[in-house]
Scaffold this motif. Structure first.
Motif, short mmCIF file in Angstrom:
data_model
loop_
_atom_site.label_atom_id
_atom_site.label_comp_id
_atom_site.label_asym_id
_atom_site.label_seq_id
_atom_site.Cartn_x
_atom_site.Cartn_y
_atom_site.Cartn_z
N UNK A 1 0.85 -1.20 0.00
CA UNK A 1 0.00 0.00 0.00
C UNK A 1 0.89 1.26 0.00
N UNK A 2 1.96 1.21 0.81
CA UNK A 2 2.83 2.38 0.90
C UNK A 2 3.57 2.64 -0.41
N UNK A 3 4.00 1.57 -1.11
CA UNK A 3 4.83 1.72 -2.31
C UNK A 3 4.03 1.70 -3.60
N UNK A 4 2.80 1.21 -3.53
CA UNK A 4 2.01 1.09 -4.75
C UNK A 4 2.43 -0.08 -5.62
N UNK A 5 3.26 -0.95 -5.10
CA UNK A 5 3.73 -2.14 -5.82
C UNK A 5 4.26 -3.13 -4.79
N UNK A 6 4.53 -4.38 -5.26
CA UNK A 6 5.05 -5.40 -4.37
C UNK A 6 6.37 -5.94 -4.94
N UNK A 7 7.49 -5.23 -4.69
CA UNK A 7 8.77 -5.70 -5.20
C UNK A 7 9.22 -6.98 -4.49
N UNK A 8 10.08 -7.76 -5.14
CA UNK A 8 10.51 -9.06 -4.59
C UNK A 8 11.23 -8.91 -3.26
N UNK A 9 11.98 -7.83 -3.11
CA UNK A 9 12.77 -7.66 -1.88
C UNK A 9 11.91 -7.33 -0.66
N UNK A 10 10.67 -6.90 -0.84
CA UNK A 10 9.83 -6.49 0.28
C UNK A 10 9.54 -7.66 1.22
N UNK A 11 9.34 -8.85 0.67
CA UNK A 11 9.10 -10.02 1.51
C UNK A 11 10.30 -10.37 2.37
N UNK A 12 11.51 -10.22 1.79
CA UNK A 12 12.71 -10.52 2.58
C UNK A 12 12.92 -9.50 3.70
N UNK A 13 12.59 -8.26 3.42
CA UNK A 13 12.67 -7.24 4.47
C UNK A 13 11.71 -7.56 5.61
N UNK A 14 10.48 -7.94 5.26
CA UNK A 14 9.49 -8.29 6.29
C UNK A 14 9.96 -9.47 7.12
N UNK A 15 10.56 -10.47 6.45
CA UNK A 15 11.04 -11.66 7.17
C UNK A 15 12.15 -11.30 8.15
N UNK A 16 13.09 -10.44 7.75
CA UNK A 16 14.17 -10.04 8.65
C UNK A 16 13.64 -9.22 9.82
N UNK A 17 12.67 -8.38 9.57
CA UNK A 17 12.08 -7.58 10.64
C UNK A 17 11.42 -8.49 11.67
N UNK A 18 10.68 -9.49 11.20
CA UNK A 18 9.99 -10.40 12.12
C UNK A 18 10.98 -11.24 12.92
#
Length: 449
Positions: free
Chosen positions: A34-51
């Motif tokens: 929602x924030x970026x207006x797209x779902x880049x491949x790296x976004x999932x890896x960032x979420x995983x590291x944050x969790x």
């Protein structure tokens, strides 16, 4: 440009992750999209590291999460690509301040802080001055007025920077002091800038002792950085962003003036070295000496120091009190034998707490000589030295006879306030003598303010 873009992107992702919703990978990625207006491949890896790093959502710690995301290797993909992502929408993080330990006003968000202070969001950002632009501007855009004063009348001993907030900034400080800081208690050893305590109560704690040790902290207010101030507001239960904004409101980065203005044309090498340290501290965010909030915040910022020194004093049978930057320890025979080793221990603790001892002012006073604590003799009963009382009485007598101008030999801007302060100090320590001095003070024909 690159650093600014990276921080902006990381902050937007952090805000999205902390918005209302579940703390799970799929949900974080959805909010990031929602924030970026797209779902880049790296976004999932960032979420995983944050969790992995944050088992629970770090509510109220947006800045911490932003820094963590900005350092992730997975973010390099976002920065290195030809089509860099753009922040399309900023999500509002869910507010979750810590538990309030004291009855401070609830201020969950920066918007609430602006409303509480009676400011618009733009005005709040201007007063917070996160980038420290105060030191770069001139005239009416400044929030403070500045004055360098010598620590001694002859110009030796270094210089002190006085930073007085202007009217609107002072009003903000006074509200923060009255409604937040005044309800947070400092350590019980504190006697300076505290209701019910004074130089007299500070001195009375050390009456009739075999040995009294005085240790002075160098550049006390300048040495207290904004990170310490933010920690005080965090301990009061405020979210990180609110605590950071309050800390910026209460601290300052000062402009630098030529050395000759601060110290005069002739200075000793030691004074020059001391001024260079003062200059470096003044350029970083610090508590401004002259702001209404600074004394109370200084007391709260050094809570760790007070805890450690009180414990150290108790271990050797000594009494410890502090009045601003004046540390005083006293005890009987057992402490007298350990005084020099204890002095070294205090110096080490002070250094570990990020402060500095002014070794030139350290005094170890035995019962056989005069023992002075904040200007009061404490050998038997805390009292004003006879020569000080006689000097003030003589000044008042001459003011009555020849006029106040004849006695203002140092050219003080507000001589009446200076003399009144001396009279009030003596009256607090010795009420019987103070009555006569107050009567003399009232008889003087002071010029109109």
């Amino acid at each position: 440009m690159g650093g600014s873009y990276r921080h902006h992107l990381a902050a937007a992702i952090a805000a999205a992750f902390l918005a209302e919703g579940a703390w799970a990978r799929r949900d974080l990625v959805a909010r990031g999209e929602i924030a970026l207006g797209e779902r880049p491949a790296w976004l999932g890896r960032v979420a995983a590291r944050v969790l992995t790093h944050f088992q629970d959502p770090p509510r109220g710690r947006l800045r911490e999460l932003t820094r963590f995301i900005q350092r992730l290797r997975a973010m390099r993909e976002a920065w290195a690509g030809v089509d860099r992502p753009t922040v399309r929408r900023w999500l509002i993080p869910a507010a979750a301040p810590g538990p309030a330990r004291w009855p401070v006003p609830p201020i969950p968000t920066l918007g609430d802080l602006a409303s509480w202070l009676g400011l618009t969001q733009g005005e709040l950002e201007w007063f917070v001055d996160e980038r420290g632009l105060e030191r770069l501007v001139q005239g009416p855009l400044r929030h403070y007025t500045y004055r360098w004063v010598s620590k001694r009348p002859d110009g030796s001993g270094g210089a002190r920077l006085l930073e007085a907030p202007k009217k609107r900034m002072k009003e903000l400080h006074r509200r923060i002091l009255r409604e937040i800081l005044d309800v947070i208690p400092p350590h019980d050893v504190v006697h300076g800038f505290r209701r019910g305590r004074s130089v007299r109560t500070h001195a009375q704690a050390h009456e009739g002792r075999q040995v009294v040790m005085r240790i002075d902290l160098a550049d006390f207010f300048l040495s207290l950085a904004s990170s310490r101030v933010a920690a005080v507001f965090r301990s009061a239960g405020y979210a990180e962003e609110v605590a950071h904004a309050l800390a910026c409101l209460c601290t300052n980065r000062a402009p630098i003036v030529p050395r000759s203005v601060a110290l005069g044309p002739y200075t000793a090498r030691a004074d020059l070295d001391a001024w260079r340290r003062v200059e470096a501290l003044a350029r970083a965010r610090h508590l401004p000496q002259g702001a209404p909030t600074s004394p109370a915040l200084a007391n709260l910022c050094v809570l760790g120091l007070d805890v450690r020194l009180a414990a150290a004093a108790s271990a050797v049978g000594a009494t410890y009190t502090r009045y601003a930057d004046d540390l005083v320890f006293s005890g009987d025979d057992a402490f007298a034998k350990r005084a020099r080793r204890f002095e070294a221990l205090v110096g080490a603790i002070v250094l570990e707490e990020g402060l500095f001892v002014n070794h030139r002012k350290t005094l170890v006073m035995r019962a056989g000589g005069r023992q002075l604590v904040t200007g009061l003799v404490v050998n038997q009963r805390a009292n004003v030295p006879r020569e000080t009382y006689d000097r003030v009485r003589a000044i008042l007598h001459n003011c009555e006879k020849h006029g106040p101008e004849s006695q203002n030999r140092d050219g003080r801007d507000d001589f009446r306030a200076y003399v009144g302060g001396l009279v009030a100090w003596i009256a607090d320590a010795d009420p019987a003598r103070g009555v006569g001095l107050m009567e003399q003070f009232r008889r003087v024909k002071w010029p109109p303010a």
